[in-house]
Design an enzyme around this catalytic site. Structure first.
Site, mmCIF file in Angstrom:
data_model
loop_
_atom_site.group_PDB
_atom_site.id
_atom_site.type_symbol
_atom_site.label_atom_id
_atom_site.label_comp_id
_atom_site.label_asym_id
_atom_site.label_seq_id
_atom_site.Cartn_x
_atom_site.Cartn_y
_atom_site.Cartn_z
ATOM 1 C CB ALA A 66 18.862 33.063 11.063
ATOM 2 N N GLY A 110 16.875 30.878 15.532
ATOM 3 C CA GLY A 110 16.111 30.069 14.588
ATOM 4 C C GLY A 110 16.276 28.572 14.833
ATOM 5 C CD GLU A 113 12.554 31.724 16.113
ATOM 6 O OE1 GLU A 113 13.510 31.818 15.310
ATOM 7 O OE2 GLU A 113 11.749 32.642 16.315
ATOM 8 C CD GLU A 133 16.226 35.016 17.973
ATOM 9 O OE1 GLU A 133 16.280 34.975 19.236
ATOM 10 O OE2 GLU A 133 15.739 34.091 17.295
HETATM 11 N N1 DAK Z 1 25.418 32.478 11.957
HETATM 12 C C1 DAK Z 1 26.583 32.388 11.258
HETATM 13 N N2 DAK Z 1 27.694 31.827 11.767
HETATM 14 C C2 DAK Z 1 27.642 31.341 13.030
HETATM 15 C C3 DAK Z 1 26.470 31.406 13.814
HETATM 16 C C4 DAK Z 1 25.305 32.005 13.216
HETATM 17 N N3 DAK Z 1 24.116 32.067 13.837
HETATM 18 N N4 DAK Z 1 26.735 30.841 15.009
HETATM 19 C C5 DAK Z 1 28.016 30.448 14.974
HETATM 20 N N5 DAK Z 1 28.571 30.736 13.790
HETATM 21 C C6 DAK Z 1 29.948 30.487 13.342
HETATM 22 C C7 DAK Z 1 30.918 31.421 14.031
HETATM 23 O O1 DAK Z 1 30.964 32.672 13.387
HETATM 24 C C8 DAK Z 1 32.207 30.647 13.896
HETATM 25 O O2 DAK Z 1 32.707 30.819 12.589
HETATM 26 P P1 DAK Z 1 34.299 31.013 12.316
HETATM 27 O O3 DAK Z 1 34.696 32.211 13.128
HETATM 28 O O4 DAK Z 1 34.929 29.738 12.814
HETATM 29 O O5 DAK Z 1 34.391 31.193 10.840
HETATM 30 C C9 DAK Z 1 31.745 29.196 14.032
HETATM 31 O O6 DAK Z 1 30.353 29.188 13.752
HETATM 32 C C10 DAK Z 1 31.947 28.653 15.439
HETATM 33 O O7 DAK Z 1 31.342 29.560 16.341
HETATM 34 P P2 DAK Z 1 32.105 30.118 17.635
HETATM 35 O O8 DAK Z 1 33.565 30.220 17.395
HETATM 36 O O9 DAK Z 1 31.389 31.355 18.059
HETATM 37 O O10 DAK Z 1 31.845 28.917 18.662
HETATM 38 P P3 DAK Z 1 31.708 29.006 20.252
HETATM 39 O O11 DAK Z 1 31.652 27.590 20.699
HETATM 40 O O12 DAK Z 1 32.741 29.906 20.837
HETATM 41 O O13 DAK Z 1 30.282 29.705 20.528
HETATM 42 C C11 DAK Z 1 27.899 30.000 20.150
HETATM 43 C C12 DAK Z 1 29.105 29.032 20.120
HETATM 44 C C13 DAK Z 1 26.710 29.256 19.569
HETATM 45 C C14 DAK Z 1 27.585 30.424 21.600
HETATM 46 C C15 DAK Z 1 28.242 31.279 19.326
HETATM 47 O O14 DAK Z 1 28.703 30.855 18.036
HETATM 48 C C16 DAK Z 1 27.088 32.192 19.124
HETATM 49 O O15 DAK Z 1 26.698 32.959 20.015
HETATM 50 N N6 DAK Z 1 26.496 32.151 17.915
HETATM 51 C C17 DAK Z 1 25.411 33.041 17.530
HETATM 52 C C18 DAK Z 1 24.137 32.604 18.177
HETATM 53 C C19 DAK Z 1 23.014 33.531 17.844
HETATM 54 O O16 DAK Z 1 23.054 34.745 18.071
HETATM 55 N N7 DAK Z 1 21.972 32.943 17.252
HETATM 56 C C20 DAK Z 1 20.793 33.692 16.869
HETATM 57 C C21 DAK Z 1 20.971 34.110 15.415
HETATM 58 S S1 DAK Z 1 19.664 35.172 14.941
HETATM 59 C C22 DAK Z 1 13.613 36.388 10.868
HETATM 60 C C23 DAK Z 1 13.231 35.230 11.537
HETATM 61 C C24 DAK Z 1 14.128 34.502 12.282
HETATM 62 C C25 DAK Z 1 15.405 34.923 12.432
HETATM 63 C C26 DAK Z 1 15.798 36.069 11.767
HETATM 64 C C27 DAK Z 1 14.923 36.794 11.002
HETATM 65 N N8 DAK Z 1 12.715 37.153 10.068
HETATM 66 C C28 DAK Z 1 11.308 36.825 9.982
HETATM 67 C C29 DAK Z 1 13.143 38.245 9.276
HETATM 68 C C30 DAK Z 1 16.324 34.211 13.245
HETATM 69 C C31 DAK Z 1 17.378 34.842 13.735
HETATM 70 C C32 DAK Z 1 18.433 34.152 14.425
HETATM 71 O O17 DAK Z 1 18.452 32.963 14.603
#
Ligand code: DAK
Length: 259
Positions: A66, A110, A113, A133
């Site tokens: 997400a 997400g 998922e 998460e």
């Molecule tokens: N959201 C927004 N931007 C993201 C992102 C994300 N999930 N993942 C990556 N980006 C963006 C980065 O901020 C970066 O942007 P700039 O700095 O260039 O502007 C760009 O994509 C490239 O990312 P990185 O520079 O970090 O690239 P790397 O190759 O170094 O690393 C990575 C890739 C995938 C390991 C890293 O980006 C990372 O850890 N990303 C976050 C992964 C993460 O934590 N995903 C889980 C998100 S939480 C809900 C139900 C479901 C959900 C929520 C609520 N409810 C029922 C209320 C779901 C939640 C989630 O999915």
């Protein structure tokens, strides 16, 4: 319909492809993308020419979860009142034709998922799956705590969800999360070949098979077996059952009418 966060195309006249397309954000999932994905899936589902649908991302990311930049602003009142996730994230579950997830690169949060909501996952050898998460102070919220243990078992699901570690494609295949792993440069060829095989199957049998397998996740065994039995019986009223069996006995290729 013109989309901004996804791209769609039809391959071989019968396979609908939806490619997530927010490359700068590694296909992070926001409302616009989920709305467009839902609309595209529903359009392919309603198109009689289409027999199988593929959801994919880029070579670097299926979807990195997400969109955190959007979520960071939300309060409990925001997400609860607006039914965040429930209102538009689960369209894929209502699609009746088979849906394959073609996953390369990151499938996190997400993104993982979403892949698990599809009927099966074919992974490129660079795919990495995770539910990170917990590092953001939340838990998986789009079915991850339910579908991951059903796919890989409790121990591995707990390990991934509590430590936030990623699983590579080989481990995901061993654990049963993905059906097969293929070289990255062959991913779309392999997925398309599988999708064409499915699209050429008698449509009603493919839809009934999908519905019946999915019932295994929702009900006790005896109810699931009864559901399967009823669909199995019902398929004896289709033209394709008659054609498939007659063609087998006549040693010729079947010609399905999808009726
Ligand atoms: N959201 C927004 N931007 C993201 C992102 C994300 N999930 N993942 C990556 N980006 C963006 C980065 O901020 C970066 O942007 P700039 O700095 O260039 O502007 C760009 O994509 C490239 O990312 P990185 O520079 O970090 O690239 P790397 O190759 O170094 O690393 C990575 C890739 C995938 C390991 C890293 O980006 C990372 O850890 N990303 C976050 C992964 C993460 O934590 N995903 C889980 C998100 S939480 C809900 C139900 C479901 C959900 C929520 C609520 N409810 C029922 C209320 C779901 C939640 C989630 O999915």
């Amino acid at each position: 319909m013109a989309y901004e966060t996804i791209e769609t195309r039809i391959e071989a006249g019968k396979v609908g492809i939806v490619a997530l397309n927010r490359p700068k954000q590694l296909n992070a999932l926001n409302d616009q993308l989920m709305d467009e994905l839902g609309a595209a899936l529903k359009a392919f589902d309603a198109d009689d020419a289409i027999g199988c649908i593929v959801v994919t991302g880029s070579q670097k990311a299926f979807a990195a979860g997400a969109d955190i930049s959007v979520m960071t602003k939300y309060s409990f009142a925001d997400v609860y009142k607006s039914e965040y996730i429930s209102r538009n994230w689960e369209h894929v579950r209502s699609i009746r034709k088979p849906v394959i997830a073609a996953v390369a690169g990151f499938a996190l949060g997400g993104g993982c998922e979403l892949a698990m909501m599809c009927d099966f996952i074919i992974a490129a050898d660079n795919a990495r799956f995770g539910q990170p998460e917990i590092k953001l102070g939340i838990i998986p919220g789009a079915g991850g705590t339910q579908r991951l243990p059903r796919s890989v078992g409790k121990s591995k699901a707990m390990d991934m969800i509590l430590t936030s570690r990623m699983m590579d494609a080989q481990e995901a295949e061993r654990a049963g999360l993905v059906s097969r792993v293929v070289p990255l440069d062959k991913l779309m060829d392999e997925v398309l070949a599988a999708a064409i095989v499915i699209a050429d199957m008698p449509r009603l049998a493919a839809m009934a098979a999908k519905e019946s397998v999915n019932r295994a996740f929702e009900s006790p065994l005896s109810d699931g077996v009864m559901f399967e039995r009823r669909l199995f019986h019902a398929l004896f009223s289709t033209a394709d059952q008659e054609e498939g069996m007659e063609a087998f006995l006549a040693k010729r290729a079947p010609s399905f009418s999808h009726r």
